[in-house]
Design an enzyme around this catalytic site. Structure first.
Site, PDB file in Angstrom:
ATOM      1  N   LYS A   1       7.214 -13.500 -16.096  1.00  0.00           N
ATOM      2  CA  LYS A   1       6.542 -11.875 -16.794  1.00  0.00           C
ATOM      3  C   LYS A   1       5.459 -12.415 -17.751  1.00  0.00           C
ATOM      4  CE  LYS A   1       8.752  -9.688 -15.545  1.00  0.00           C
ATOM      5  NZ  LYS A   1       9.865  -9.533 -14.717  1.00  0.00           N
TER       6      LYS A   1
ATOM      7  N   LYS B   1       3.938  -3.273  -6.854  1.00  0.00           N
ATOM      8  CA  LYS B   1       5.553  -3.058  -7.457  1.00  0.00           C
ATOM      9  C   LYS B   1       6.410  -3.707  -5.726  1.00  0.00           C
ATOM     10  CE  LYS B   1       8.857  -1.587  -9.430  1.00  0.00           C
ATOM     11  NZ  LYS B   1       9.173  -3.009 -10.856  1.00  0.00           N
TER      12      LYS B   1
ATOM     13  N   ASN C   1       0.022   0.686   6.662  1.00  0.00           N
ATOM     14  CA  ASN C   1       0.587  -0.314   5.790  1.00  0.00           C
ATOM     15  C   ASN C   1       1.185  -1.432   6.443  1.00  0.00           C
ATOM     16  OD1 ASN C   1       0.336   1.375   3.464  1.00  0.00           O
ATOM     17  ND2 ASN C   1       2.734   1.283   3.084  1.00  0.00           N
ATOM     18  N   GLY C   2       1.571  -2.526   6.353  1.00  0.00           N
ATOM     19  CA  GLY C   2       1.159  -3.962   6.829  1.00  0.00           C
ATOM     20  C   GLY C   2       0.370  -4.578   7.387  1.00  0.00           C
TER      21      GLY C   2
ATOM     22  N   HIS D   1      10.590 -36.179 -18.302  1.00  0.00           N
ATOM     23  CA  HIS D   1      10.043 -36.541 -16.974  1.00  0.00           C
ATOM     24  C   HIS D   1       8.392 -36.738 -16.308  1.00  0.00           C
ATOM     25  CE1 HIS D   1      13.903 -38.027 -16.268  1.00  0.00           C
ATOM     26  NE2 HIS D   1      14.319 -37.168 -16.803  1.00  0.00           N
TER      27      HIS D   1
ATOM     28  N   TRP E   1      -3.637  -2.668  -0.977  1.00  0.00           N
ATOM     29  CA  TRP E   1      -3.562  -3.159  -2.145  1.00  0.00           C
ATOM     30  C   TRP E   1      -3.728  -4.523  -0.816  1.00  0.00           C
ATOM     31  CZ3 TRP E   1      -1.001  -8.008  -1.178  1.00  0.00           C
ATOM     32  CH2 TRP E   1      -0.758  -9.077  -1.826  1.00  0.00           C
TER      33      TRP E   1
ATOM     34  N   CYS F   1       0.811  -1.862   0.230  1.00  0.00           N
ATOM     35  CA  CYS F   1       0.425  -0.046  -0.089  1.00  0.00           C
ATOM     36  C   CYS F   1       0.555   1.210  -0.259  1.00  0.00           C
ATOM     37  CB  CYS F   1      -1.456   0.050   0.996  1.00  0.00           C
ATOM     38  SG  CYS F   1      -1.875  -1.262   1.826  1.00  0.00           S
TER      39      CYS F   1
ATOM     40  N   GLU G   1      12.340 -16.821 -15.736  1.00  0.00           N
ATOM     41  CA  GLU G   1      11.954 -15.844 -16.111  1.00  0.00           C
ATOM     42  C   GLU G   1      10.956 -14.478 -16.674  1.00  0.00           C
ATOM     43  OE1 GLU G   1      12.041 -12.855 -13.384  1.00  0.00           O
ATOM     44  OE2 GLU G   1      11.624 -11.120 -15.163  1.00  0.00           O
TER      45      GLU G   1
ATOM     46  N   GLU H   1       2.523 -12.331 -15.376  1.00  0.00           N
ATOM     47  CA  GLU H   1       2.374 -11.604 -14.658  1.00  0.00           C
ATOM     48  C   GLU H   1       1.824 -10.584 -15.430  1.00  0.00           C
ATOM     49  OE1 GLU H   1       5.740  -9.567 -13.316  1.00  0.00           O
ATOM     50  OE2 GLU H   1       5.271  -9.396 -11.562  1.00  0.00           O
TER      51      GLU H   1
ATOM     52  N   ARG I   1       2.367   0.776  -6.182  1.00  0.00           N
ATOM     53  CA  ARG I   1       2.646  -0.033  -5.135  1.00  0.00           C
ATOM     54  C   ARG I   1       1.340  -1.202  -4.562  1.00  0.00           C
ATOM     55  NH1 ARG I   1       6.558   0.663  -1.811  1.00  0.00           N
ATOM     56  NH2 ARG I   1       8.634   1.647  -3.041  1.00  0.00           N
TER      57      ARG I   1
HETATM   58  O1  M6R Z   1      11.574  -5.362  -5.195  1.00  0.00           O
HETATM   59  P1  M6R Z   1      12.143  -6.988  -5.540  1.00  0.00           P
HETATM   60  O2  M6R Z   1      12.795  -7.740  -6.561  1.00  0.00           O
HETATM   61  O3  M6R Z   1      13.110  -7.662  -3.490  1.00  0.00           O
HETATM   62  O4  M6R Z   1      11.139  -7.804  -5.106  1.00  0.00           O
HETATM   63  C1  M6R Z   1      10.741  -8.895  -5.569  1.00  0.00           C
HETATM   64  C2  M6R Z   1       9.452  -9.256  -6.542  1.00  0.00           C
HETATM   65  O5  M6R Z   1       8.418  -9.204  -5.576  1.00  0.00           O
HETATM   66  C3  M6R Z   1       9.888  -8.731  -7.835  1.00  0.00           C
HETATM   67  O6  M6R Z   1      10.443  -8.947  -8.844  1.00  0.00           O
HETATM   68  C4  M6R Z   1       8.081  -9.629  -8.446  1.00  0.00           C
HETATM   69  O7  M6R Z   1       8.583 -10.539  -8.503  1.00  0.00           O
HETATM   70  C5  M6R Z   1       8.284  -8.953 -10.008  1.00  0.00           C
HETATM   71  N1  M6R Z   1       6.859  -8.351  -9.918  1.00  0.00           N
HETATM   72  C6  M6R Z   1       8.570  -9.747 -10.961  1.00  0.00           C
HETATM   73  O8  M6R Z   1       8.378  -9.350 -12.011  1.00  0.00           O
END
Ligand code: M6R
Length: 609
Positions: free
Chosen positions: A486, A604, A99-100, A505, A74, A2, A482, A489, A27
């Protein structure tokens, strides 16, 4: 997760709160709200969805609140709804943003309900408003009331409270969630992220764990958890980054993909002193420390974890040093053995990822003596709590899908590999080859971006697909992971990655012409093995998209499209082959019409565990 922004001033704060929320929206963005205070009256607005919807209901700004708190959410406890959006109130006297996660909110809620408090939301945060309200029965001081209330909380918080009876006053508290004060002239501000205040101030003070701050237009006082006054350093950060500026690109993600050559130049700038790479890249303490290191333990989450996985191949292959990589949320909840002379490395774009931060704290507690962070935010908790830091200098990354941060993290890890190798007396000829290649890296990445149009053209093939499989071998396996992350996501297509040797396997059972298989095939010693895996897919009617070195021959067949990638050193290939996979997910998402920069359900910076 948040985002919080608060202000107390001698002017209307509505617009600056909204601007702050907009800057923080990447965020968390499932609902937003704002409470303004003027003439002992609260005016509150809350909306589901993005900040733009909140702005639309705010109307003409006829209520000139000079104090205000705002929040973009969030959801953790309670679905995204106007009622669950912050600020939360108690008896039209106290308003808070938080937040938290409050872990003991249930018993607190029950106790407060028995005392007559009525809860209107499903959130854990609402207890905070009521606790502060209850404390105000015993004191007129909002500071004391917040102090008493937070003493009851178990969990994490960054919070700001205001009291309808106390004009021009905000009280902020921090435990586990960052809070930063922005200093103004005759006005002061608070936020969960400096970026929310970048247009308002260049002087900032970060609260430390347990701090409580009393913020008024002309004064700021900070206290520790025993309510003793403390002095915290004021830092100057002149980062008036316009987070609205997409520089002509349609999305931040595409802009950030294209920024990679520049970001790599920035991260390498002044670090390519090959006479002493350890010092140039990691600071004065690094040469001695890296000379004594016998093992590396890497901990990270998401994309940053994938960077760590690539580094494991590099460190063991090139620096000849053992390396283990673990997801932070796993590391922190198991008993692990601390190897002697081990460097504990955290990788985090934001530097505030809760699991990574807690893993770092645990590592120090259980006996890791040397910690290194690879991080993009100089003022973050992870940087402040690590002994060595590699500042990424990637520039602000706004798109939730991490792109330039990943390739810059890989570059930092390549430097770490070279620095350890040099401190451990690697072969000069190898080091010379390594140095030459590293110098060329930004230009190589610039050349790879030229594949953009051919990738945009093939994205159409994926628009009606539900699933996709990514394959790689060796250090390209994490790159396949990765690529899959992507795609899922931002396009919401289910994607999985496999080490290509694992196909037989189990995953081969999934192959049919509805499941595209994406293969990363640089020209390295595993290429022939990979070609056999490609045959296995082909024999079962799979449709393949092969990203292959332009110098490698592939027999053209109908069910396989080969996308040519400029030739590079095998150990630069993880960076190089990341670029087409980023572009592929972007163009597929574009066709699918998803919210690319702010994909559903994500945020984020993941500051809750
Ligand atoms: O800020 P950070 O690199 O610690 O974040 C880690 C993950 O939350 C971040 O890489 C997340 O997987 C991305 N949204 C992927 O694109």
């Amino acid at each position: 997760m948040c985002g919080i922004v608060g202000a107390c001033a001698q002017r209307s704060v509505e617009e600056l709160l909204l601007n702050g929320l907009q800057a923080l929206e990447y965020r968390g963005y499932d609902s937003a709200g704002l409470t303004l205070l003027a003439h002992q009256t609260f005016k509150t607005f809350k909306e589901t969805g993005k900040v733009a919807r909140l702005a639309a209901v705010l109307g003409e700004g006829t209520f000139a609140g000079t104090t205000g708190i705002a929040h973009t959410r969030w959801a953790t406890h309670g679905k995204p709804s106007a009622v669950n959006a912050h600020p939360h109130h108690s008896h039209d006297r106290v308003a808070i943003v938080h937040n938290g996660i409050i872990e003991n909110y249930m018993p607190l809620r029950q106790r407060l309900q028995q005392a007559g408090y009525i809860f209107v939301s499903d959130t854990d945060s609402e207890v905070i408003a009521h606790l502060i309200h209850a404390s105000l029965a015993h004191t007129d001081s909002l500071l004391e009331a917040v102090h008493t209330a937070v003493a009851e909380l178990i969990g994490t918080y960054g919070l700001v409270a205001i009291d309808r009876h106390q004009a021009d006053t905000m009280v902020a508290a921090r435990s586990g969630s960052p809070m930063v004060i922005g200093h103004g002239i005759g006005e002061n501000f608070i936020a969960s992220d400096q970026m929310a205040l970048a247009a308002l101030s260049s002087q900032f003070t970060y609260l430390e764990e347990g701090d409580i701050a009393l913020i008024q237009p002309k004064s700021i006082a900070i206290f520790d958890d025993a309510l003793q006054p403390v002095v915290r350093k004021q830092v100057e950060i002149d980062a008036k980054v316009s987070v609205q500026d997409k520089a002509g690109f349609r999305h931040f993600m595409l802009k950030e993909i294209h920024e990679q050559p520049h970001a790599l130049r920035q991260t390498l700038r002044e670090r390519l002193d090959f006479s002493n790479l350890a010092r140039a890249a990691f600071g004065d303490q690094a040469p001695a420390l890296l000379a004594g290191v016998e093992h590396v333990q890497i901990v990270a989450c998401g994309t940053s974890y994938h960077a760590g996985l690539v580094a494991q191949y590099w460190l063991e292959d090139m620096a000849k040093i053992s390396c283990r990589v673990e997801i932070a949320s796993e590391f922190r909840y198991r008993n692990s053995i601390v190897p002697s002379n081990c460097l504990f490395v955290t990788i985090s774009q934001s530097g505030e990822t809760a699991d990574t931060l807690e893993a770092l704290r645990l590592a120090k507690k259980i006996g890791y003596q040397h910690t290194l962070s690879i991080c993009n935010v100089a003022t973050s908790s992870i940087v402040r709590e690590s002994s060595l830091n590699y500042m990424m200098h990637a520039g602000t990354e706004i798109g939730v899908a991490s792109t330039k941060a990943f390739t810059v993290q890989l570059t930092g890890l390549l430097l770490l590999t070279g620095a350890i190798a040099q401190q451990h007396h690697c072969h000069e000829a190898w080091f010379e080859q390594y140095s030459q290649a590293l110098k060329q890296l930004p230009q190589i990445i610039e050349n790879v971006l030229n594949v953009e149009q051919s990738i945009a053209d093939l994205a159409e093939d994926f628009s009606d697909k539900q699933h996709a499989l990514f394959l790689g071998r060796g250090e390209q396996y994490p790159i396949a992971m990765e690529g899959a992350l992507k795609l899922k996501e931002i396009s919401y297509i289910h994607a999985e990655a496999y080490a290509a040797g694992e196909l037989k396997h189990g995953p081969l059972a999934l192959i049919d012409n509805n499941m595209p298989v994406i293969v990363v095939a640089p020209n390295n010693e595993l290429l022939e093995k990979l070609k056999s895996n490609i045959q296995e897919v082909q024999a079962r009617g799979g449709v393949m998209y092969v990203f292959a070195d332009q110098e490698v021959h592939f027999d053209c067949i109908d069910s396989m499209k080969v996308i040519r990638i400029p030739h590079c050193e095998p150990w630069l290939a993880p960076l190089v082959y990341t670029i087409p996979l980023q572009l592929l997910s972007y163009y597929v998402a574009l066709i699918k019409g998803t919210d690319i920069d702010q994909p559903r359900n994500l945020a984020k910076s993941v500051t809750v565990e």
